[in-house]
Design an enzyme around this catalytic site. Structure first.
Site, mmCIF file in Angstrom:
data_model
loop_
_atom_site.group_PDB
_atom_site.id
_atom_site.type_symbol
_atom_site.label_atom_id
_atom_site.label_comp_id
_atom_site.label_asym_id
_atom_site.label_seq_id
_atom_site.Cartn_x
_atom_site.Cartn_y
_atom_site.Cartn_z
ATOM 1 N N HIS A 39 0.825 -1.205 0.000
ATOM 2 C CA HIS A 39 0.000 0.000 0.000
ATOM 3 C C HIS A 39 0.864 1.263 0.000
ATOM 4 C CE1 HIS A 39 -2.886 2.788 2.316
ATOM 5 N NE2 HIS A 39 -3.433 2.597 1.131
ATOM 6 N N GLU A 66 0.786 -0.187 -4.735
ATOM 7 C CA GLU A 66 -0.377 0.681 -4.938
ATOM 8 C C GLU A 66 0.078 2.123 -4.808
ATOM 9 O OE1 GLU A 66 -3.916 3.025 -3.225
ATOM 10 O OE2 GLU A 66 -1.918 2.635 -2.419
ATOM 11 N N ASP A 68 -1.266 6.608 -5.485
ATOM 12 C CA ASP A 68 -2.338 7.596 -5.642
ATOM 13 C C ASP A 68 -1.860 8.674 -6.605
ATOM 14 O OD1 ASP A 68 -4.183 6.737 -3.264
ATOM 15 O OD2 ASP A 68 -2.181 6.916 -2.385
ATOM 16 N N HIS A 81 -0.964 11.023 -1.770
ATOM 17 C CA HIS A 81 -2.276 10.580 -1.294
ATOM 18 C C HIS A 81 -3.211 11.727 -0.961
ATOM 19 C CE1 HIS A 81 -5.175 9.383 1.862
ATOM 20 N NE2 HIS A 81 -5.310 8.297 1.103
ATOM 21 N N GLU A 149 -4.449 4.274 -8.145
ATOM 22 C CA GLU A 149 -5.692 4.934 -7.728
ATOM 23 C C GLU A 149 -5.759 6.348 -8.269
ATOM 24 O OE1 GLU A 149 -8.141 6.498 -3.796
ATOM 25 O OE2 GLU A 149 -6.606 4.959 -3.544
#
Length: 290
Positions: A39, A66, A68, A81, A149
């Protein structure tokens, strides 16, 4: 329950321990079935969403990371993020009169000046907020796969098309990447729909837990449901698995953000397909020791 995970071989590269990994596949970071996703990179061990966190995940043998994605004032895509820069950079020190320090109010050049590592520890002083292009280059170098994301799409009209254009430029929309190396997700169902409409070949995920009666509608544009782990149950996972997504394959479920061994084992027992975690080694040990 799971096959043993092959150990990654690490070598010193530019002073960093970087794992030599096989080309990642669905189960490369966990057992034969469960995908373990680092993450924001291995954010339990390095500052989140930085190249250092990507490298730490690679050194630990994890093929999936992962991140952002948001957009700067001058239209560059950056990996961060929060909608503001305050929590993970020294923006208040460098730009004290620019509150509330929103990402969209700063140029890429200004953001490149920020220290995005010192908040995490002195050893990471000087680590920067990467652009998406820099991030993709590092993920490619490490032979990793990406759960990307699209963050706060309501703040950045057209960010889906722009993100896909950059991925295409970096060679990430070819068949080999689309098969098992890229998933695009968002909390916005509209954003996920847009990605699917623009590039139907991309695997997509909706972040959230739609009601069971709504799942069939989501299956038209989302290949999987990525849900907060506390919202999941065996019945919900089974309901998702009962449907096929837009690529005519069984819909999958990833759980986030799972940082405890007991939680990981419980979710593995539910039959989830993947776990998103700040501490991927903890999850891997938990699910492979069953």
């Amino acid at each position: 329950m799971h096959a043993r995970v092959a150990a990654a071989t690490a070598i010193a590269l530019f002073g960093l321990d970087v794992a030599i990994l096989p080309t990642p596949h669905a189960g490369a970071a966990g057992g034969d079935r469960l995908v373990v996703v680092a993450h924001r990179g291995a954010s339990g061990y390095a500052p989140e969403n930085t190249l250092a966190a990507v490298d730490r995940a690679a050194a630990m043998g994890f093929g999936w990371v992962e991140n952002d994605v948001q957009r700067t004032k001058d239209g560059r895509l950056v990996v961060i993020h929060d909608a503001t820069l305050e929590r993970t950079t020294n923006v208040k020190l460098l730009f004290p009169h620019r509150a509330p320090w929103r990402v969209r109010d700063f140029t890429a050049g200004e953001i490149a000046r920020l220290d995005a590592g010192s908040w995490y520890g002195r050893r990471y002083a000087g680590v920067r907020v990467p652009t998406l292009q820099q991030y993709m280059e590092r993920v490619s170098h490490n032979h990793q796969s990406l759960l990307l994301e699209i963050k706060n799409p309501e703040l950045y009209p057209g960010i889906e098309r722009q993100t896909l254009a950059l991925l295409d430029k970096e060679g990430w929309l070819d068949p080999s990447h689309l098969t098992d190396r890229l998933i695009v997700q968002s909390f916005s169902a509209g954003s996920v729909r847009t990605v699917h409409a623009l590039r139907p070949g991309i695997r997509t995920a909706y972040l959230g837990t739609p009601q069971v009666k709504e799942l069939r509608a989501y299956a038209r544009f989302a290949d999987q449901i990525n849900a907060l782990y506390t919202k999941l149950s065996p019945g919900y996972v089974s309901a998702v698995h009962a449907l096929k997504g837009p690529h005519d394959k069984t819909m999958r479920v990833f759980a986030w953000t799972v940082n405890g061994a007991d939680e990981a084992r419980r979710l593995d027992g539910f039959g989830v397909d993947g776990v998103i975690t700040n501490v991927p080694d903890v999850v891997r040990t938990a699910v492979t020791a069953r």
